[in-house]
Every structure is written in C-alpha cells, then in structure tokens.
Design a protein around this motif. Structure first.
Motif, PDB file in Angstrom:
ATOM      1  N   ARG A 234       0.808  -1.165  -0.099  1.00 57.44           N
ATOM      2  CA  ARG A 234      -0.083  -0.026   0.205  1.00 57.44           C
ATOM      3  C   ARG A 234       0.777   1.296   0.125  1.00 57.44           C
ATOM      4  N   GLY A 505     -15.880  -4.155   3.690  1.00 57.62           N
ATOM      5  CA  GLY A 505     -15.043  -2.996   4.202  1.00 57.62           C
ATOM      6  C   GLY A 505     -15.732  -2.298   5.300  1.00 57.62           C
ATOM      7  N   CYS A 509     -11.098  -2.981   9.331  1.00 54.95           N
ATOM      8  CA  CYS A 509     -10.026  -3.378   8.327  1.00 54.95           C
ATOM      9  C   CYS A 509      -9.610  -2.263   7.324  1.00 54.95           C
ATOM     10  N   THR A 512     -10.778  -2.262   3.591  1.00 55.83           N
ATOM     11  CA  THR A 512     -10.201  -3.339   2.558  1.00 55.83           C
ATOM     12  C   THR A 512     -11.171  -4.646   2.526  1.00 55.83           C
TER      13      THR A 512
END
Length: 580
Positions: A234, A505, A509, A512
């Motif tokens: 990421r 999502g 989290c 994600t």
C-alpha cells in the motif's frame, strides 16, 4: 464541522499535572502498562522533554491512543483525516516553518474562533502565539501527529513554500545536495530530532497497520513509503526528495550499518519497542538509480504465533503433519514460493519438538525468531560459512533434530540426506509449487532416487491467503454452475446451495474487507507406493495423483473448505493455487 470550545482546566480545583492524568488514562484503558509509565517517569527527570513526549519517543504508546487519551482528559475533540481542509487557511499569516515546529494546523475558521488541530494541546505558548498572529480566539482540537504531518505535506506540497527571500527552502535543499561529500554532516542530520521522529513515526504507523514490511523507495520526486499489509503493498506517503539521504542514513545508523558505503547492498537488524512490545526489524539496504532503497521486515519477537492452529493448519492436514513429525528420523520439507510462511511453519514444528530430551540445532539465513532451548546458527557466506559447511559441522554436535533454513544446492541436499540416513530428523524448506514438486526438485538437484526414497518422510506445500474481516464479511449463495465447476458442491457433503463469503469493508479493516492471513496447505506422507514412484523417477503430476489417491487433502480443497466456512474468499484461494 461543528467546533465546540475547549473546556479550560478549573483553576479552583486542586493542581493536577495534565500529562500525569493523561498517562493514568492510558494505563486505565490498557494502552500503557504501569512498568512502561514508571520507566518514562524516570527518564523525564533527566530530560528536558515532557512525559508525553518521552512516552511517544520510547514507542510505549501508539500515536492514536495518546491522542484519544489527551482528548478525553482535556475534553477536546479529536481531529480525523476528513477534518483537515482542502486548502491552507491563513496562508499569508502563518508560515510553514511555524506550523511544523509547533505541530499544529488551522482546520476551520468559524464565527466562534479559529479551530486548530494540535499534536500537543498542552503547548500553551503555541496556542497564544497563533492567537496573537491571527487576532482570533483559538479552539484546540487534538491531532494524531502522523495525520497532521500528512495534511501539512498535502497542503504545502511536502516542502517549504516560504518566499525565497526567507531563504529556508534554498538553504535546506542545498544542505542535502552536498551530502554525498560529507559523511559526518549526513550522520549529524540523521541524528537530528525531526528525522528521528519521522522514522519512529513510520515504524509506529506500520505496526498499527499490521504491516509485515516497510518499503522506502527513492524516486526522482522523493522517497516513497509503502507498507505490505496482508501480503499486498500500500502506498502510504511520498516524503520530500531532500529527506531521502537523512531518512535512509537514520535507518542505517539504527541498524549499525556503514553510512559511508552507498555502492554495495548491506543487511542489518534493529531492536526496538513499540507500545512496549519488543520488535526486531530486519533491514536490507541496496543502491538504486535515485539513491539507496531500504526494506524493513517487522518481526514480533514475543507475539509471533508458533501454534499450528493459529497458523490455520488443522483437520486432516494437521493430523498428517503431526504423524510425520513423530518419526525419529528422515527429511520433512515445507515448500512454497517466497513469502508463503514456510519458515514460520518450521518454527511451529520446532516448538512442538522442543523438549528437554531432544537437542535441536538450526542453520538459517537469516535467523528470524529466537527460540528458547534451541541452538541457532546464522550463515555468513562472505567468510565461507554457508549452509553446507555449517550443516556438515552440526553433525559432529550429536543433534536429534536439525533445521536447515533452505536447501539451495546439491551439496546441501546431499548432506541433509546423509544426516537423515544416520538417524537425524531434518526439517527444511524448498522453493517449489507443490508438495509433490519437492521430490522432482531434489532429484533434479542430483540426489539419487534410492536415497531420497529411503529418507523422505513427507512434504508440505502451503500458501498464505487473506482472511475476511469478521466484522463486515457478508455471505452469498454461489451460482450452481460455479459450485459444480470448482467441486464446491462435493465439499463437506453439501446437499443444498453452497454459501460463500465476500468482503465489504469497514473501519476495523481500513475498508479493505480483509484482516490478517491464514495458511492453506497439503501434506504428502511418504509410503511404499510413493517410494516406488520415486525410484521410477515419476514426475510431480504422477506423485501428486498418487498422494491424492492415498488420502492427501489437496491445497485447493483445503482453501475451498476455508472459503465455504467464511474464513476467506474463493477468489483468494483461486489466486493462490492457480499454479499448483
């Protein structure tokens, strides 16, 4: 945004140090242990810094936890990422240097006053200074330092936007441009508080995000920071180009590497604590086009899961693995691509085998976790201490169990086979796509078929797949055609529609839909039928089919069972087992 005015401390109440009250709040909410607080209090006596600054610098408290505690005790709102403005406020009155040094940022101009997000709301000097400059009442909000820094970089381009006549940007950039010829200046810059704080913040944010790796990648425009979370990279932020040398040098100093050497790769380790949790950072630095790049692997020394159940290994596969671990001698292989959790599985196996009656030796590159009661040796190829030489030496130390980090060449493979022949249990890893593929790989390396047939106890193939967030996963009914094509309708005696799960999502989290990873595996147990196939030099496909006929649960079947149970998605399983 509705900004509520700060509630001042009651001057008539008994004098209480707000920092101590905030620290006590952290202890009450179990964000800080009492020993950590006492350690910080002792250091404050000999330091010019506040208790909260010491807590943050020692990594005893996460930035967000500290900000929440400050907001609770001082009864101030907590600024979130969405509260920061799209454009700078009062840019003509407030310099970037002042905002960065004071660690604050105006986020709203309301009729009731100027709302200012502050990393340290106890800094009355900064509050009074900004109030005098703008001529307005100041309403304090609490800022998470990392979010405040990110907002400053976004609003001001990550660099000083001061007028050229002030000379700040030109002076700083020139200072960094001349670093190549001045190692001592580079060392000094890397030891300055802003750089130390920046690197500490990056590590803290990575731990909070449950990242396994931190990637610092230089480019023409700056230093890109990326985290690997649940196996995927990421983008986090882009640091200014002028900070590239100082940040990388800070990492090298922490890892005790040579900061003057920038032409060759270097490896090192960093030991530190974040929120009181001891961590090992495995550091790899290598030269690139725009400067040195670094990768920091985060290893949790105390919280690593070394139980098969915690790793996601269970059912028939666990029973088969335990069966081969009970053998007194032979070779057990764990196979899979890089990053599939092979070494962690070996550590879990060693933890199970680690009893007072056994002597266990390991040879690794590198040693990832230190195991109590086990002698671990780090290879050093630069001085001739490679896997083969160490393994040959270990045979003279009367071990019962040996673990070889990886079988990379014919010599290491042959010594491992000889060790198994002489009554030792040998555990190792191999880079192949399946459990059956490890047999063909060893034969290709030059291990004679008759030796391999008599020494191989079993092989385990594995992958890591992302697990669904339990807070937001949602079920759905699989299409009958999909269930038939993938064989899902035959799993676990399904008689009706097959239920699968998908990510949605949520906040827990980070949007994600996934949180954490688990193992999908297959365990091949050597038997007479497989030994006959090995002697015939059967290929991996024949060996795989034979193992399946003997009851081996294939990797896809293990993953599909986890998908129907709601642990992961069928897409994750297919992506991981496509090449098996």
């Amino acid at each position: 945004m509705s900004a509520s005015a700060a509630t001042p401390l009651d001057s008539s109440a008994p004098a209480t140090d707000p920092a101590e009250a905030i620290a006590e709040r952290l202890v009450e909410t179990e964000r800080l242990d009492r020993r950590g607080l006492e350690r910080a209090q002792r250091l404050v006596v000999d330091s010019r810094e506040s208790l909260l600054q010491v807590l943050a610098k020692l990594g005893l408290v996460a930035e967000r936890d500290l900000a929440e505690a400050i907001g609770h005790v001082l009864e101030l709102p907590l600024a979130g990422p969405k509260d920061y403005p799209e454009r700078p406020l009062l840019e003509d009155k407030l310099s970037l240097r002042f905002l960065r040094e004071s660690r604050l940022l105006p986020i709203a101009d309301t009729p009731d006053g100027l709302v200012v997000a502050m990393a340290d709301p106890l800094d009355r000097y900064a509050e009074e200074a900004i109030g005098l400059v703008v001529g307005r009442k100041v309403q304090r909000w609490v800022a998470v330092p990392a979010e405040l820094e990110a907002a400053l970089d976004r609003l001001y381009g990550g660099d000083s936007s001061e007028a050229p006549q002030e000379g700040d940007a030109a002076d700083v950039t020139g200072e960094f441009d001349s670093l190549d010829n001045d190692v001592e200046r580079l060392r000094d810059l890397a030891s300055e508080a802003p750089v130390i704080r920046l690197v500490n913040q990056i590590v803290s944010r990575a731990v909070e995000a449950r990242a396994s790796d931190i990637h610092l990648e230089p480019s023409e425009n700056g230093l890109k920071v990326r985290f690997r979370v649940d196996g995927l990279l990421r983008d986090i932020e882009l640091l200014p180009a002028r900070l590239r040398p100082a940040v990388i040098s800070r990492v090298k100093i922490m890892a005790r590497l040579n900061i003057a050497e920038r032409r060759l790769p270097q490896d090192g380790r960093i030991k530190l604590a974040v929120r009181g949790t001891p961590l090992d950072l495995r550091v790899a630095v290598t030269p690139s086009l725009h400067g040195e790049a670094a990768v920091l692997r985060i290893l949790h020394r105390e919280s690593v899961a070394l139980e098969f159940a915690a790793l996601g290994i269970g059912g028939a596969n666990l029973a088969a693995l335990l069966r081969i671990l009970e053998r007194p001698h032979g070779i057990i292989l764990v196979t899979g691509p890089t990053g599939s959790g092979k070494t962690t599985t070996l550590y879990a196996a060693l933890s199970r085998l680690n009893t007072p009656e056994r002597k266990i030796l390991t040879v690794e590159d590198p040693i990832e976790y230190q195991l109590e009661g086990i002698t671990q040796i780090q290879v050093q190829p630069s001085i001739g201490l490679d896997f083969a030489n160490v393994l040959r030496s270990l045979l003279r130390h009367d071990p019962d169990v040996m673990m070889v980090g990886e079988i990379r060449d014919r010599e290491t493979a042959e010594i491992a086979v000889q060790a198994a022949l002489t009554g030792h249990l040998v555990l190792s890893t191999l880079h192949t796509n399946s459990a059956a593929g490890s047999i063909a790989r060893l034969i290709d390396m030059g291990v004679p078929e008759y030796l391999l047939a008599s020494t191989l106890t079993g092989a385990m193939g594995q992958r890591l797949v992302r697990t669904l967030c339990p807070d937001c996963r949602e079920p759905f009914e699989a299409l009958p055609e999909l269930a038939r094509e993938l064989g899902l309708d035959r799993l676990g005696g399904h008689s009706g529609p097959v239920r699968l799960w998908r990510p949605r999502g949520c906040e827990s989290c980070h949007g994600t839909g996934y949180r954490g990873r688990t193992t999908i595996s297959e365990v091949l147990v050597s038997n007479d039928g497989l030994r006959r196939l090995i002697l015939k030099r059967a290929d991996a496909r024949e060996l795989h089919q034979a193992a399946g006929a003997e009851g081996m649960v294939e990797m896809f079947a293990d993953g599909a069972a986890k998908a129907t149970a709601g642990l992961t998605t069928i897409e994750e399983v297919l992506k991981s087992t496509r090449d098996v």
